[in-house]
Design a protein around this motif. Structure first.
Motif, PDB file in Angstrom:
ATOM      1  N   GLN A   3       0.830  -1.207   0.000  1.00 56.63           N
ATOM      2  CA  GLN A   3       0.000   0.000   0.000  1.00 56.63           C
ATOM      3  C   GLN A   3       0.864   1.257   0.000  1.00 56.63           C
ATOM      4  OE1 GLN A   3      -3.148   0.235   2.866  1.00 56.63           O
ATOM      5  NE2 GLN A   3      -3.812  -1.833   2.458  1.00 56.63           N
ATOM      6  N   LEU A   6       1.997   1.863  -3.420  1.00 53.84           N
ATOM      7  CA  LEU A   6       0.884   2.360  -4.234  1.00 53.84           C
ATOM      8  C   LEU A   6       0.656   3.854  -3.982  1.00 53.84           C
ATOM      9  CD1 LEU A   6      -1.588   1.968  -6.114  1.00 53.84           C
ATOM     10  CD2 LEU A   6      -2.910   1.392  -4.066  1.00 53.84           C
ATOM     11  N   ARG A   9       3.233   5.777  -5.780  1.00 53.68           N
ATOM     12  CA  ARG A   9       3.052   5.667  -7.225  1.00 53.68           C
ATOM     13  C   ARG A   9       1.915   6.573  -7.693  1.00 53.68           C
ATOM     14  NH1 ARG A   9       2.202  -0.175  -9.950  1.00 53.68           N
ATOM     15  NH2 ARG A   9       1.305   0.576 -11.866  1.00 53.68           N
ATOM     16  N   LEU A  10       0.814   6.566  -6.940  1.00 54.58           N
ATOM     17  CA  LEU A  10      -0.311   7.430  -7.286  1.00 54.58           C
ATOM     18  C   LEU A  10       0.083   8.905  -7.131  1.00 54.58           C
ATOM     19  CD1 LEU A  10      -3.315   5.570  -5.563  1.00 54.58           C
ATOM     20  CD2 LEU A  10      -2.771   5.610  -7.996  1.00 54.58           C
ATOM     21  N   ARG A  13       1.801  10.448  -9.856  1.00 55.74           N
ATOM     22  CA  ARG A  13       0.924  10.718 -11.002  1.00 55.74           C
ATOM     23  C   ARG A  13      -0.098  11.804 -10.660  1.00 55.74           C
ATOM     24  NH1 ARG A  13      -0.018   4.407 -12.529  1.00 55.74           N
ATOM     25  NH2 ARG A  13      -1.365   5.078 -14.227  1.00 55.74           N
ATOM     26  N   ILE A  15      -2.197  11.843  -8.078  1.00 55.38           N
ATOM     27  CA  ILE A  15      -3.469  11.294  -7.596  1.00 55.38           C
ATOM     28  C   ILE A  15      -3.409  11.108  -6.077  1.00 55.38           C
ATOM     29  CG2 ILE A  15      -5.009   9.278  -7.686  1.00 55.38           C
ATOM     30  CD1 ILE A  15      -3.864   8.771 -10.543  1.00 55.38           C
ATOM     31  N   TRP A  17      -4.092   9.307  -2.759  1.00 54.19           N
ATOM     32  CA  TRP A  17      -4.496   7.944  -2.381  1.00 54.19           C
ATOM     33  C   TRP A  17      -5.739   7.983  -1.514  1.00 54.19           C
ATOM     34  CZ3 TRP A  17      -4.355   2.755  -1.097  1.00 54.19           C
ATOM     35  CH2 TRP A  17      -4.584   2.410   0.226  1.00 54.19           C
ATOM     36  N   LYS A  57     -13.651   9.651  -7.212  1.00 54.70           N
ATOM     37  CA  LYS A  57     -13.487   8.411  -7.981  1.00 54.70           C
ATOM     38  C   LYS A  57     -12.814   8.714  -9.323  1.00 54.70           C
ATOM     39  CE  LYS A  57     -16.107   4.684 -10.118  1.00 54.70           C
ATOM     40  NZ  LYS A  57     -17.426   4.199 -10.515  1.00 54.70           N
ATOM     41  N   GLY A  60      -9.160   9.228  -9.248  1.00 49.14           N
ATOM     42  CA  GLY A  60      -8.401   8.011  -8.948  1.00 49.14           C
ATOM     43  C   GLY A  60      -8.210   7.732  -7.474  1.00 49.14           C
ATOM     44  N   CYS A  61      -8.782   8.580  -6.621  1.00 48.36           N
ATOM     45  CA  CYS A  61      -8.681   8.369  -5.179  1.00 48.36           C
ATOM     46  C   CYS A  61      -9.375   7.043  -4.822  1.00 48.36           C
ATOM     47  CB  CYS A  61      -9.340   9.546  -4.457  1.00 48.36           C
ATOM     48  SG  CYS A  61      -9.382   9.380  -2.679  1.00 48.36           S
ATOM     49  N   ILE A  62      -8.722   6.209  -4.017  1.00 47.95           N
ATOM     50  CA  ILE A  62      -9.294   4.886  -3.748  1.00 47.95           C
ATOM     51  C   ILE A  62      -9.668   4.688  -2.277  1.00 47.95           C
ATOM     52  CG2 ILE A  62      -7.025   3.765  -3.453  1.00 47.95           C
ATOM     53  CD1 ILE A  62      -8.207   1.317  -4.917  1.00 47.95           C
ATOM     54  N   PHE A  89     -14.877   2.477  -3.270  1.00 49.61           N
ATOM     55  CA  PHE A  89     -13.857   3.011  -2.375  1.00 49.61           C
ATOM     56  C   PHE A  89     -13.530   1.976  -1.292  1.00 49.61           C
ATOM     57  CE2 PHE A  89     -15.630   7.103  -3.830  1.00 49.61           C
ATOM     58  CZ  PHE A  89     -14.470   7.795  -4.082  1.00 49.61           C
TER      59      PHE A  89
ATOM     60  N   LEU B  14     -14.189  -5.178  -1.763  1.00 47.82           N
ATOM     61  CA  LEU B  14     -13.031  -4.949  -2.606  1.00 47.82           C
ATOM     62  C   LEU B  14     -13.073  -3.497  -3.055  1.00 47.82           C
ATOM     63  CD1 LEU B  14     -10.840  -6.676  -4.163  1.00 47.82           C
ATOM     64  CD2 LEU B  14     -12.468  -6.785  -6.027  1.00 47.82           C
ATOM     65  N   ALA B  15     -11.933  -2.838  -3.012  1.00 46.54           N
ATOM     66  CA  ALA B  15     -11.864  -1.481  -3.562  1.00 46.54           C
ATOM     67  C   ALA B  15     -11.038  -1.544  -4.836  1.00 46.54           C
ATOM     68  CB  ALA B  15     -11.206  -0.547  -2.554  1.00 46.54           C
ATOM     69  N   TRP B  16     -11.450  -0.836  -5.828  1.00 42.29           N
ATOM     70  CA  TRP B  16     -10.661  -0.862  -7.069  1.00 42.29           C
ATOM     71  C   TRP B  16     -10.805   0.423  -7.876  1.00 42.29           C
ATOM     72  CZ3 TRP B  16     -13.530  -0.830 -11.669  1.00 42.29           C
ATOM     73  CH2 TRP B  16     -14.872  -1.234 -11.572  1.00 42.29           C
ATOM     74  N   ARG B  17      -9.759   0.682  -8.651  1.00 41.59           N
ATOM     75  CA  ARG B  17      -9.736   1.830  -9.550  1.00 41.59           C
ATOM     76  C   ARG B  17      -9.061   1.420 -10.853  1.00 41.59           C
ATOM     77  NH1 ARG B  17     -13.051   3.484  -7.269  1.00 41.59           N
ATOM     78  NH2 ARG B  17     -13.230   5.186  -5.801  1.00 41.59           N
ATOM     79  N   ILE B  18      -9.564   1.970 -11.944  1.00 41.28           N
ATOM     80  CA  ILE B  18      -8.879   1.780 -13.227  1.00 41.28           C
ATOM     81  C   ILE B  18      -8.172   3.093 -13.554  1.00 41.28           C
ATOM     82  CG2 ILE B  18      -9.146   1.344 -15.696  1.00 41.28           C
ATOM     83  CD1 ILE B  18     -11.587  -0.401 -14.969  1.00 41.28           C
ATOM     84  N   ILE B  19      -6.854   3.028 -13.629  1.00 43.84           N
ATOM     85  CA  ILE B  19      -6.074   4.238 -13.912  1.00 43.84           C
ATOM     86  C   ILE B  19      -5.158   3.943 -15.093  1.00 43.84           C
ATOM     87  CG2 ILE B  19      -4.343   5.842 -12.998  1.00 43.84           C
ATOM     88  CD1 ILE B  19      -5.545   5.181 -10.179  1.00 43.84           C
ATOM     89  N   LEU B  26      -7.704  -3.578  -4.155  1.00 48.54           N
ATOM     90  CA  LEU B  26      -7.374  -3.618  -2.723  1.00 48.54           C
ATOM     91  C   LEU B  26      -8.399  -4.495  -2.029  1.00 48.54           C
ATOM     92  CD1 LEU B  26      -6.800   0.041  -1.506  1.00 48.54           C
ATOM     93  CD2 LEU B  26      -5.280  -1.857  -1.138  1.00 48.54           C
ATOM     94  N   ASP B  35      -1.534  -6.169   3.248  1.00 49.39           N
ATOM     95  CA  ASP B  35      -0.875  -4.956   2.795  1.00 49.39           C
ATOM     96  C   ASP B  35      -0.612  -4.999   1.291  1.00 49.39           C
ATOM     97  OD1 ASP B  35       0.287  -2.471   3.154  1.00 49.39           O
ATOM     98  OD2 ASP B  35       2.286  -3.344   3.284  1.00 49.39           O
ATOM     99  N   VAL B  37      -1.201  -4.977  -2.645  1.00 46.45           N
ATOM    100  CA  VAL B  37      -2.085  -4.404  -3.660  1.00 46.45           C
ATOM    101  C   VAL B  37      -1.890  -5.223  -4.933  1.00 46.45           C
ATOM    102  CG1 VAL B  37      -2.562  -2.341  -5.017  1.00 46.45           C
ATOM    103  CG2 VAL B  37      -1.818  -2.123  -2.636  1.00 46.45           C
TER     104      VAL B  37
END
Lengths: 348, 95
Positions: A3, A6, A9-10, A13, A15, A17, A57, A60-62, A89, B14-19, B26, B35, B37
């Motif tokens: 995490q 991630l 990484r976000l 870009r 974004i 988190w 959303k 890209g916020c998760i 989310f 489940l949480a998810w995003r398409i980027i 997640l 932990d 991803v």
């Protein structure tokens, strides 16, 4: 990928988190240390809140933290929760738990939150001294039990204050052994913030140096994972100071976008500007993103830095600058250093 | 085709995003939050979008054939492997 990886990484870009979304400043408790002033802004309605969730959303916020005030004081909370779930989310709910009955617990179970985080400030007398509402301890404990019975992950957390520091280690054991839920590390709970309206009244509840040291030693002794003095890290002066405006943001009940709870911006309403415009262009957000550890000139070479919880927001409040040395952060760092020293001596 | 005849769905916890054509997943099931991803590449993301309880594996395989120009046999084999992986991780289920 972890995490943490991630998040970075976000962030690279552009974004965030996570977003801490304050849905309301209304609350049924009156906690003595609360950072919210008496000012209750006009809250966004259900459609407006859902519109903000759409935006989050889209960017890209998760991870979404729903906080208050007390989120369950909103009549439309179930609709908001369902909308957030449908938007995929990872949901964290911050609450005092007192308004959660069996029906609400069922609604929460349906939206499958990542975690429900509940505040408990002590055993009955101390807790209700803090919340200033009789019966609030029993209501909160009942909510924890109901949620646990629904297989919902619950973390209990606290704020370390003059009123409760001595009984917090005992409370942790009660939470873990009797309530059978997780106790959230409260290193962050040592930092007591002033009110949003500028009042420094909550500072009255900060621990003295001696109390701090005693509390920290007790916490270190109790938590096995912390039984090692952290290694002094290499300089890391190019590291970001914190996640505000980098991996995280905050949205107020009236729809203002801030870097975090401590750092409130101006000219930041999502009703008049887009999220991306504020996130990318607002001078305060840009300043925070460019802030590095090495920019804290007064802190360079400090031997306590490994124990220091650098908070630009607190520095801003205390000294008027995001990159200033924060006297309270120094005091807490000294407290940890001394506590570790005592623990090492004890273990030897 | 056994199990693949039913219409697969994404699990709810489940949480998810398409980027940018990549899917980030997640999971927060079970007692301990993992932990880790999980990410899906662009092809898997295309499939992920079609896992909605309305498309059968045969439908999805047909779409893969059309989009990527591979044989139905290869498409189905790749789809099966991905679905087995996603199902094993608890990201999808067969109602």
């Amino acid at each position: 990928m972890t995490q943490h990886e991630l998040r970075l990484r976000l962030a690279r870009r552009g974004i965030p988190w996570t977003c801490l979304f304050e849905l309301t400043y209304r609350c049924n408790l009156q906690c003595v240390h609360c950072y919210l002033g008496t000012n209750n802004p006009k809250e966004m309605n259900t459609d407006e809140v859902c519109g903000v969730l759409d935006t989050l959303k889209q960017v890209g916020c998760i991870s979404l933290i729903l906080s208050g005030g007390e989120i369950f004081a909103r009549k439309d909370i179930v609709k908001i929760l369902q909308y957030a779930r449908a938007s995929h989310f990872a949901l964290r709910l911050f609450t005092n738990g007192t308004l959660i009955d069996r029906a609400m617990a069922e609604a929460i179970a349906q939206v499958k939150p990542w975690v429900v985080e509940i505040s408990l400030y002590g055993f009955r007398d101390v807790h209700e001294q803090v919340t200033r509402v009789k019966g609030s301890f029993d209501d909160t404990v009942r909510a924890i039990e109901i949620l646990r019975g629904r297989q919902i992950r619950v973390y209990v957390k606290s704020v370390v204050m003059k009123q409760n520091w001595a009984e917090l280690p005992g409370l942790q054991q009660y939470v873990q052994r009797k309530l059978k839920v997780q106790w959230r590390s409260i290193d962050g709970g040592l930092q007591i913030s002033p009110c949003d309206n500028g009042s420094k009244r909550p500072f009255l509840f900060r621990l003295s140096d001696r109390q701090l040291e005693k509390y920290m030693l007790a916490a270190l002794t109790l938590n096995k994972t912390a039984k090692r003095n952290p290694e002094i890290r290499a300089a890391g002066e190019n590291e970001h100071v914190c996640g505000a405006a980098f991996t995280a943001c905050n949205i107020t009940p009236s729809g203002e976008l801030n870097p975090c709870l401590q750092i409130r911006a101006k000219d930041n309403s999502l009703k008049s500007k887009s999220f991306t415009e504020i996130w990318q262009e607002h001078p305060l957000f840009r300043q925070l993103r460019s802030l590095r550890r090495g920019d804290r000139q007064e802190c360079l070479g400090c031997k306590d830095s490994v124990h220091c919880f650098l908070c630009p927001g607190m520095a801003l409040i205390e000294r008027g600058s995001l990159s200033a040395r924060s006297p309270e952060a120094c005091r807490l760092a000294r407290g940890w250093k001394n506590a570790y020293r005592l623990l090492d001596k004890h273990l030897a | 085709m056994g199990k693949l005849r039913v219409f697969p769905q994404k699990t709810r916890d489940l949480a998810w995003r398409i980027i940018d054509d990549e899917t980030i997943l997640l999971s927060f099931r079970g007692k301990r939050v993992r932990d880790v991803v999980y990410t899906l590449n662009s092809t898997a993301t295309y499939i992920w979008k079609l896992i909605d309880g309305k498309h059968s594996p045969e439908d999805i395989a047909g779409r893969i054939v059309d989009k990527y120009g591979i044989s139905p046999r290869v498409a189905l084999a790749k789809l099966r492997a991905l679905m087995k992986d996603l199902s094993g991780r608890g990201y999808i289920y067969y109602p």
